[in-house]
Design a protein around this motif. Structure first.
Motif, PDB file in Angstrom:
ATOM      1  N   LYS A  76       1.367  -0.934   0.381  1.00  0.00           N
ATOM      2  CA  LYS A  76       0.153  -0.284  -0.102  1.00  0.00           C
ATOM      3  C   LYS A  76       0.600   1.257  -0.089  1.00  0.00           C
ATOM      4  CE  LYS A  76      -3.509   2.989   1.050  1.00  0.00           C
ATOM      5  NZ  LYS A  76      -4.753   3.163  -0.365  1.00  0.00           N
ATOM      6  N   HIS A  77       2.045   1.127   0.753  1.00  0.00           N
ATOM      7  CA  HIS A  77       2.797   2.112   1.396  1.00  0.00           C
ATOM      8  C   HIS A  77       4.365   1.865   0.683  1.00  0.00           C
ATOM      9  CE1 HIS A  77      -0.192   4.314   2.764  1.00  0.00           C
ATOM     10  NE2 HIS A  77      -0.386   3.602   3.437  1.00  0.00           N
ATOM     11  N   LEU A  78       5.073   3.142   0.596  1.00  0.00           N
ATOM     12  CA  LEU A  78       6.391   2.857   0.885  1.00  0.00           C
ATOM     13  C   LEU A  78       6.642   3.620   1.090  1.00  0.00           C
ATOM     14  CD1 LEU A  78       9.063   1.105  -0.577  1.00  0.00           C
ATOM     15  CD2 LEU A  78       9.391   3.268  -2.274  1.00  0.00           C
TER      16      LEU A  78
ATOM     17  N   TRP B 183      -5.715   9.929   7.616  1.00  0.00           N
ATOM     18  CA  TRP B 183      -6.444  11.018   7.339  1.00  0.00           C
ATOM     19  C   TRP B 183      -6.366  10.781   5.683  1.00  0.00           C
ATOM     20  CZ3 TRP B 183      -1.140  13.957   9.811  1.00  0.00           C
ATOM     21  CH2 TRP B 183      -1.834  13.639  11.541  1.00  0.00           C
ATOM     22  N   VAL B 184      -5.714  10.629   5.168  1.00  0.00           N
ATOM     23  CA  VAL B 184      -5.759   9.713   3.675  1.00  0.00           C
ATOM     24  C   VAL B 184      -6.196   8.956   3.233  1.00  0.00           C
ATOM     25  CG1 VAL B 184      -4.459  12.554   2.934  1.00  0.00           C
ATOM     26  CG2 VAL B 184      -3.414   9.966   3.177  1.00  0.00           C
ATOM     27  N   ASP B 185      -6.283   7.955   2.417  1.00  0.00           N
ATOM     28  CA  ASP B 185      -7.372   6.482   1.641  1.00  0.00           C
ATOM     29  C   ASP B 185      -5.915   6.508   0.456  1.00  0.00           C
ATOM     30  OD1 ASP B 185      -9.247   6.449   3.741  1.00  0.00           O
ATOM     31  OD2 ASP B 185     -10.638   7.138   1.926  1.00  0.00           O
ATOM     32  N   SER B 186      -4.511   7.660   0.483  1.00  0.00           N
ATOM     33  CA  SER B 186      -3.826   7.256  -1.244  1.00  0.00           C
ATOM     34  C   SER B 186      -3.224   6.579  -0.417  1.00  0.00           C
ATOM     35  CB  SER B 186      -3.621   8.402  -1.410  1.00  0.00           C
ATOM     36  OG  SER B 186      -3.272   9.325  -0.393  1.00  0.00           O
ATOM     37  N   SER B 187      -2.460   6.516  -1.817  1.00  0.00           N
ATOM     38  CA  SER B 187      -0.436   5.600  -0.954  1.00  0.00           C
ATOM     39  C   SER B 187      -0.222   6.746  -0.972  1.00  0.00           C
ATOM     40  CB  SER B 187      -0.387   4.789  -2.008  1.00  0.00           C
ATOM     41  OG  SER B 187      -0.951   3.890  -2.326  1.00  0.00           O
ATOM     42  N   VAL B 188       0.784   6.108   0.539  1.00  0.00           N
ATOM     43  CA  VAL B 188       2.034   7.493   0.815  1.00  0.00           C
ATOM     44  C   VAL B 188       3.443   6.579   0.739  1.00  0.00           C
ATOM     45  CG1 VAL B 188       3.463   8.428   2.615  1.00  0.00           C
ATOM     46  CG2 VAL B 188       0.622   8.338   2.306  1.00  0.00           C
ATOM     47  N   ILE B 189       4.337   7.563   0.114  1.00  0.00           N
ATOM     48  CA  ILE B 189       5.247   6.874  -0.655  1.00  0.00           C
ATOM     49  C   ILE B 189       6.504   8.240  -0.491  1.00  0.00           C
ATOM     50  CG2 ILE B 189       7.210   6.776  -2.692  1.00  0.00           C
ATOM     51  CD1 ILE B 189       4.859   6.751  -4.536  1.00  0.00           C
ATOM     52  N   ASN B 190       7.594   7.964   0.303  1.00  0.00           N
ATOM     53  CA  ASN B 190       8.346   8.583   1.313  1.00  0.00           C
ATOM     54  C   ASN B 190       9.570   9.236   0.095  1.00  0.00           C
ATOM     55  OD1 ASN B 190       9.720   9.822   3.162  1.00  0.00           O
ATOM     56  ND2 ASN B 190      10.709   8.181   4.450  1.00  0.00           N
ATOM     57  N   ALA B 191       9.442  10.467   0.177  1.00  0.00           N
ATOM     58  CA  ALA B 191      10.612  11.154  -0.688  1.00  0.00           C
ATOM     59  C   ALA B 191      11.859  11.547   0.649  1.00  0.00           C
ATOM     60  CB  ALA B 191       9.789  12.299  -1.596  1.00  0.00           C
ATOM     61  N   GLY B 192      12.113  11.313   1.243  1.00  0.00           N
ATOM     62  CA  GLY B 192      13.133  11.557   2.136  1.00  0.00           C
ATOM     63  C   GLY B 192      12.173  12.138   3.273  1.00  0.00           C
ATOM     64  N   ASP B 193      12.936  11.971   4.455  1.00  0.00           N
ATOM     65  CA  ASP B 193      11.929  12.551   6.116  1.00  0.00           C
ATOM     66  C   ASP B 193      13.103  12.573   6.720  1.00  0.00           C
ATOM     67  OD1 ASP B 193      12.366   9.471   5.286  1.00  0.00           O
ATOM     68  OD2 ASP B 193      10.811   9.469   7.880  1.00  0.00           O
ATOM     69  N   GLY B 194      13.936  13.669   6.993  1.00  0.00           N
ATOM     70  CA  GLY B 194      14.496  13.882   7.911  1.00  0.00           C
ATOM     71  C   GLY B 194      16.251  13.321   8.057  1.00  0.00           C
ATOM     72  N   MET B 195      16.514  13.035   8.936  1.00  0.00           N
ATOM     73  CA  MET B 195      17.816  12.362   8.630  1.00  0.00           C
ATOM     74  C   MET B 195      17.564  10.742   8.358  1.00  0.00           C
ATOM     75  SD  MET B 195      20.254  14.556  10.715  1.00  0.00           S
ATOM     76  CE  MET B 195      19.350  14.189  12.465  1.00  0.00           C
ATOM     77  N   HIS B 196      15.935  10.180   8.401  1.00  0.00           N
ATOM     78  CA  HIS B 196      16.102   8.907   8.479  1.00  0.00           C
ATOM     79  C   HIS B 196      15.707   7.410   7.290  1.00  0.00           C
ATOM     80  CE1 HIS B 196      12.228   6.040   9.019  1.00  0.00           C
ATOM     81  NE2 HIS B 196      13.111   5.469   9.688  1.00  0.00           N
ATOM     82  N   GLN B 197      14.929   8.013   6.427  1.00  0.00           N
ATOM     83  CA  GLN B 197      14.926   7.083   4.991  1.00  0.00           C
ATOM     84  C   GLN B 197      15.126   7.593   3.633  1.00  0.00           C
ATOM     85  OE1 GLN B 197      14.730   3.409   4.450  1.00  0.00           O
ATOM     86  NE2 GLN B 197      15.945   3.293   6.159  1.00  0.00           N
ATOM     87  N   HIS B 198      14.954   7.498   2.704  1.00  0.00           N
ATOM     88  CA  HIS B 198      14.756   8.427   0.819  1.00  0.00           C
ATOM     89  C   HIS B 198      15.143   6.310  -0.210  1.00  0.00           C
ATOM     90  CE1 HIS B 198      14.695  10.458  -1.943  1.00  0.00           C
ATOM     91  NE2 HIS B 198      15.852  11.007  -2.027  1.00  0.00           N
ATOM     92  N   PRO B 199      12.950   5.381   0.212  1.00  0.00           N
ATOM     93  CA  PRO B 199      13.897   4.282  -0.172  1.00  0.00           C
ATOM     94  C   PRO B 199      13.380   5.086  -1.617  1.00  0.00           C
ATOM     95  CG  PRO B 199      11.291   4.831   0.647  1.00  0.00           C
ATOM     96  CD  PRO B 199      12.432   5.768   0.869  1.00  0.00           C
ATOM     97  N   THR B 200      13.130   5.409  -2.093  1.00  0.00           N
ATOM     98  CA  THR B 200      13.578   5.428  -3.847  1.00  0.00           C
ATOM     99  C   THR B 200      14.855   5.853  -4.364  1.00  0.00           C
ATOM    100  OG1 THR B 200      12.383   7.677  -3.807  1.00  0.00           O
ATOM    101  CG2 THR B 200      11.285   5.865  -4.239  1.00  0.00           C
ATOM    102  N   GLN B 201      15.732   6.345  -3.473  1.00  0.00           N
ATOM    103  CA  GLN B 201      17.310   6.788  -3.967  1.00  0.00           C
ATOM    104  C   GLN B 201      17.779   5.090  -3.800  1.00  0.00           C
ATOM    105  OE1 GLN B 201      18.848   9.944  -4.489  1.00  0.00           O
ATOM    106  NE2 GLN B 201      20.440   8.242  -5.346  1.00  0.00           N
ATOM    107  N   ALA B 202      17.425   4.843  -2.496  1.00  0.00           N
ATOM    108  CA  ALA B 202      18.310   3.344  -2.602  1.00  0.00           C
ATOM    109  C   ALA B 202      18.183   2.003  -3.910  1.00  0.00           C
ATOM    110  CB  ALA B 202      18.297   2.946  -1.076  1.00  0.00           C
ATOM    111  N   LEU B 203      16.567   2.416  -4.031  1.00  0.00           N
ATOM    112  CA  LEU B 203      16.437   1.514  -5.247  1.00  0.00           C
ATOM    113  C   LEU B 203      16.545   1.837  -6.222  1.00  0.00           C
ATOM    114  CD1 LEU B 203      12.103   1.237  -3.889  1.00  0.00           C
ATOM    115  CD2 LEU B 203      13.726  -0.630  -3.811  1.00  0.00           C
ATOM    116  N   LEU B 204      17.398   3.728  -6.797  1.00  0.00           N
ATOM    117  CA  LEU B 204      17.772   3.508  -7.768  1.00  0.00           C
ATOM    118  C   LEU B 204      18.715   3.682  -7.592  1.00  0.00           C
ATOM    119  CD1 LEU B 204      19.528   6.240  -8.231  1.00  0.00           C
ATOM    120  CD2 LEU B 204      17.421   7.235  -7.263  1.00  0.00           C
ATOM    121  N   ASP B 205      19.529   2.978  -6.792  1.00  0.00           N
ATOM    122  CA  ASP B 205      21.284   3.471  -6.511  1.00  0.00           C
ATOM    123  C   ASP B 205      21.029   1.765  -6.864  1.00  0.00           C
ATOM    124  OD1 ASP B 205      21.627   6.272  -6.068  1.00  0.00           O
ATOM    125  OD2 ASP B 205      21.599   4.836  -3.674  1.00  0.00           O
TER     126      ASP B 205
END
Length: 343
Positions: free
Chosen positions: A2-4, A119-141
């Motif tokens: 549902k989310h990334l 609050w939302v029913d939509s899919s949520v994609i993390n494009a970078g949060d603080g000093m935590h995660q950036h999953p699509t950057q890791a996937l493209l790497d």
């Protein structure tokens, strides 16, 4: 799925499915008409509370290549600058019928809060949060690594061989050695890559000054070194990923993480001398933007072994894959219909 939100949430099968789908997406981008009708009628919102050029444009391009409607929301000049909360912003997006929300936020955990809040029913994609995660950057790497170093291309160790779309499909990164060098402390890219590359079977070594290594790194699935020259000699990595020195975060924290830029470059910069010591097949990576002359020299950034510009291009294919899998599902039907249309 549902989310990334984090690479820690991805299983090996999940990660390979995304990479395989990205390879199929990349193949469609070599055609004269690059657009696919897959997400026609869907709405993707880029909700960026932090400045970003590469990531926002990459997601926007990916969504438009899939024929989705795109709404770009920047915190600057919006109601957020007037004090509107994340909840109220999310409720507004829900009322507009957003199918996916791509969120970048300065606070770690904001994407998870948005996804879990209801609050939302939509899919949520993390494009970078603080000093935590950036999953699509890791996937493209990981996608870039697999194209250049997996399967026959890795075994052949042929730096002249050009990677083909779809190279390494179905495979992981088992046996690859990756050195991630630089400002690990402030890097969500490093955190995301450590977990994803470990899941895919790669051996990861972090290299940084002691002051730029996070507390608790012993629990991460990787090795840690404070000596770049030693790692390049002993490990002989297949890929060297240089991290940006995030001076804006250091300034807000009072500075003092290393004595001077010159000393940092001497000890941890990828300069021509270190570049010459890399194995013939080793590739050089960087998530961008680069501080040329600090963590990476112009010679290294512009060398034939650097795949930094390719990482940007691969980011579009990977983000197309993520949006597709979250909002549409199976790529095989799309590929079949495309082939039928060409025959």
């Amino acid at each position: 799925m549902k989310h990334l939100l984090s690479t820690k949430d991805l299983s090996r099968a999940d990660a390979i499915r995304i990479l395989d789908t990205a390879a199929q997406m990349a193949a469609t981008q070599s055609r004269e008409i690059k657009k696919l009708p897959t997400l026609r009628g869907r709405t993707v919102v880029n909700l960026f509370f932090e400045d970003s050029t590469r990531t926002r444009i990459s997601f926007e391009t990916a969504a438009k290549r899939l024929s989705a409607d795109v709404i770009n929301f920047s915190a600057k000049g919006s109601s957020v600058s007037k004090g509107e909360s994340l909840k109220d912003t999310a409720l507004t997006l829900q009322a507009m019928g957003a199918d996916a929300v791509v969120i970048r936020h300065q606070s770690s955990g904001a994407p998870h809060t948005l996804a879990a809040s209801g609050w939302v029913d939509s899919s949520v994609i993390n494009a970078g949060d603080g000093m935590h995660q950036h999953p699509t950057q890791a996937l493209l790497d990981a996608y870039t690594l697999r194209r250049h170093l997996s399967g026959e291309r890795r075994d052949a160790r042929d730096p002249a061989a050009q990677p083909l779309p779809g190279a390494g499909i179905g495979g992981d990164l088992a046996g690859l050695k990756v050195a991630i060098v630089g400002d690990v402390l402030h890097s969500r890219v490093a955190r995301s890559n450590v977990h994803l590359l470990h899941t895919l079977g790669a051996e990861v070594t972090l290299v940084a000054p002691p002051t730029l290594v996070p507390v608790g790194v012993d629990a991460w699935p990787c090795q840690v070194s404070y000596n770049l020259d030693e790692v390049l000699t002993d490990l002989q990595p297949d890929a060297v990923m240089m991290l940006r020195v995030q001076r804006e975060r250091m300034s807000s924290a009072g500075g003092g993480f290393f004595p001077s830029p010159l000393e940092y470059t001497r000890n941890y910069g990828l300069d021509p001398r270190r570049l010459a010591r890399l194995s013939d097949h080793t590739i050089v990576m960087h998530p961008g933007p680069m501080n040329r002359g600090l963590e990476i020299s112009a010679e290294a950034a512009d060398s034939p072994r650097a795949v930094i510009v390719e990482q940007v291009a691969n980011g579009v294919a990977v983000r197309m894959a993520v949006l597709y899998l979250l909002l549409a599902g199976d790529m095989s039907n799309e590929v079949s219909s495309q082939k039928a249309g060409q025959s």
